[in-house]
Design a protein around this motif. Structure first.
Motif, PDB file in Angstrom:
ATOM      1  N   UNK A  27      38.358  44.096  55.300  1.00 54.27           N
ATOM      2  CA  UNK A  27      38.111  44.978  54.146  1.00 54.27           C
ATOM      3  C   UNK A  27      36.874  45.837  54.293  1.00 54.27           C
ATOM      4  N   UNK A  28      35.757  45.294  54.766  1.00 57.72           N
ATOM      5  CA  UNK A  28      34.513  46.071  54.848  1.00 57.72           C
ATOM      6  C   UNK A  28      34.656  47.210  55.839  1.00 57.72           C
ATOM      7  N   UNK A  29      35.336  46.957  56.948  1.00 57.69           N
ATOM      8  CA  UNK A  29      35.542  47.978  57.973  1.00 57.69           C
ATOM      9  C   UNK A  29      36.551  49.007  57.458  1.00 57.69           C
ATOM     10  N   UNK A  34      38.097  54.249  56.125  1.00 63.83           N
ATOM     11  CA  UNK A  34      39.023  55.016  55.266  1.00 63.83           C
ATOM     12  C   UNK A  34      38.391  56.256  54.665  1.00 63.83           C
ATOM     13  N   UNK A  35      37.060  56.325  54.693  1.00 64.52           N
ATOM     14  CA  UNK A  35      36.387  57.505  54.145  1.00 64.52           C
ATOM     15  C   UNK A  35      36.511  58.705  55.075  1.00 64.52           C
ATOM     16  N   UNK A  36      36.946  58.488  56.329  1.00 62.85           N
ATOM     17  CA  UNK A  36      37.069  59.561  57.306  1.00 62.85           C
ATOM     18  C   UNK A  36      38.447  60.214  57.178  1.00 62.85           C
ATOM     19  N   UNK A  37      38.454  61.501  57.009  1.00 63.00           N
ATOM     20  CA  UNK A  37      39.726  62.206  56.833  1.00 63.00           C
ATOM     21  C   UNK A  37      40.411  62.455  58.170  1.00 63.00           C
ATOM     22  N   UNK A  38      39.615  62.752  59.190  1.00 66.97           N
ATOM     23  CA  UNK A  38      40.189  63.027  60.510  1.00 66.97           C
ATOM     24  C   UNK A  38      40.607  61.720  61.171  1.00 66.97           C
TER      25      UNK A  38
END
Length: 460
Positions: A27-29, A34-38
């Motif tokens: 979950x932490x990773x 997941x915040x990266x769009x690319x």
């Protein structure tokens, strides 16, 4: 597939062909990646974070189990020179010298450096003949090591722990059972007998035979009823061993029965030994003679008189073979000397010589050496049971010193160098360097004798 393997697979294929599965990440990773769009950025972020996660994200292990501490060994350590020699022996591939060295160390009550014990245990694991000697010197540290490595359980053979013996006999491997019984017959004779008697009927024939072989080294008159019962064993090998052991029990019922069978068949008339052989069965005659006590023959003459009589009714060789077994089983020096004197060149001369007392043994051997060819002496040397008394060792070293270089002499020299007792290691062959250009066997002889002499001096 793990999350890491999935990321590696995506990196190899490329993010245009396959997107990383962030759902498989911790979950932490997953939250940060997941915040990266690319997708490529997400892959690299997930890889970096997961690497750090794997390195630092382990649950701490519980407290490690503390190993038991070996018992204190109060024996003194080896001298420094002996330590160095042990290191050479462990790499020299000379198990016979290592076994002798271990025997001397055990007899002197010295302690082997503990850091050498694993190497010794490995040598003994590969060479069963070393297991007993290594177990003797290993002491408490050996028993401690045996508890950590089941393949080194033979290290407990010299001093089995209380309560484990029965388990070794009931559940051990054949080698472990044999080792335990060999030790227990000395340390706890009653317990050893109770153990093998308790499982005798259910044991396979080879185990029953092994029991009898070991029991033969510690035979007691009280064993006669058990051995009598073993005469009816379903395995021929067990019956033969039981019969051989019973013949060694003084005053045994088997010996009396054999004497009663033989008495009406033997007559001495006018310097001729007449033998009646039922149905002409010479094999039966040989077995009966071998199982008959030597005292039986006293009424017909002395051993020296009997072996020189002409024999009628049976081949003389059959009687002599039976008498030879009697001489060896009963350690009867009179019969051994009479048989040897009647035929010094016989193939089993070494066995008969071993029955004689050491001074007589050396005299007989010296006489044989003067009369026989070097090839015959070499064969006798190889067959001569050890240990040799000093008198025999000196006679054989003197013989070697005057020999020419032949293959038979070189072969005998190997045995003599290994077997002469330490009292003989002051012989000139052991203290004088061979002349330049000497035959290889002479150099090898001097090297082995010197090595052994130095070994005993270091451990004195």
């Amino acid at each position: 597939m793990t999350a890491w393997e999935d990321l590696v697979g995506v990196a190899l294929l490329g993010t245009r062909r396959r997107a990383p599965d962030l759902g498989a990440l911790p979950p932490a990773v997953r939250e940060l990646a997941g915040e990266r769009a690319d997708p490529a950025d997400a892959l690299l972020t997930a890889g970096a974070l997961l690497t750090a996660y794997r390195r630092a994200g382990w649950q701490p292990e519980g407290a490690a189990e503390t190993l038991p501490v070996a018992e204190t060994d109060h024996r003194p350590y080896l001298p420094d020179a002996a330590r160095e020699r042990l290191a050479r022996l462990l790499t020299a591939s000379r198990p016979e010298l290592l076994a002798e060295w271990l025997g001397v160390v055990a007899a002197r009550g010295l302690r082997v450096p503990p850091e050498r014990l694993p190497a010794l245990a490995e040598s003994a694991r590969a060479k069963p003949a070393l297991r007993g000697p290594v177990a003797l010197v290993a002491g408490p540290a050996g028993r401690w090591l045996a508890g950590l490595n089941p393949e080194w359980r033979f290290l407990t053979a010299a001093a089995p722990e209380p309560g484990t013996g029965a388990d070794d006999w009931r559940f051990g491997s054949p080698a472990q059972r044999r080792s335990w019984l060999a030790v227990a017959l000395v340390a706890d004779p009653e317990g050893a007998r109770a153990a093998f008697l308790g499982s005798w009927e259910s044991e396979p024939a080879e185990v029953r035979a092994t029991v009898l072989e070991l029991l033969g080294e510690h035979l007691r008159a009280e064993d006669e009823p058990f051995l009598e019962a073993a005469l009816g064993d379903r395995a021929a090998s067990v019956r033969q061993l039981a019969s051989a052991l019973l013949a060694r029990v003084p005053g045994s019922a088997l010996g009396r029965r054999m004497a009663e069978r033989l008495r009406p068949l033997i007559h001495v008339r006018e310097d001729v030994l007449e033998v009646e052989v039922p149905d002409g069965d010479t094999r039966w005659l040989r077995q009966v003679v071998a199982a008959t006590p030597p005292e039986f023959w006293a009424e017909f003459g002395t051993p020296a008189e009997l072996v020189r009589l002409s024999v009628r009714g049976a081949p003389a060789s059959v009687l002599r073979e039976g008498w030879t077994v009697v001489a060896v089983r009963h350690r009867d020096a009179r019969w051994a000397k009479a048989l040897f004197d009647a035929d010094p060149g016989r193939a089993d001369a070494g066995t008969l010589i071993q029955v004689l007392a050491p001074p007589e043994r050396a005299k007989v051997l010296a006489r044989l050496i003067r009369q026989a060819r070097p090839e015959a002496v070499a064969r006798l040397v190889v067959d001569l049971p050890a240990p040799w008394p000093p008198e025999v060792g000196t006679v054989l070293l003197d013989w070697l010193a005057g020999r020419e270089d032949t293959r038979a002499v070189a072969h005998a020299a190997v045995t003599i160098a290994r077997t002469v007792p330490p009292e003989c290691l002051g012989h000139p062959l052991a203290t004088t360097a061979p002349e330049p250009g000497s035959a290889p066997w002479r150099r090898a002889l001097a090297e082995t004798l010197n090595f052994r002499r130095e070994m005993y001096e270091e451990l004195a």
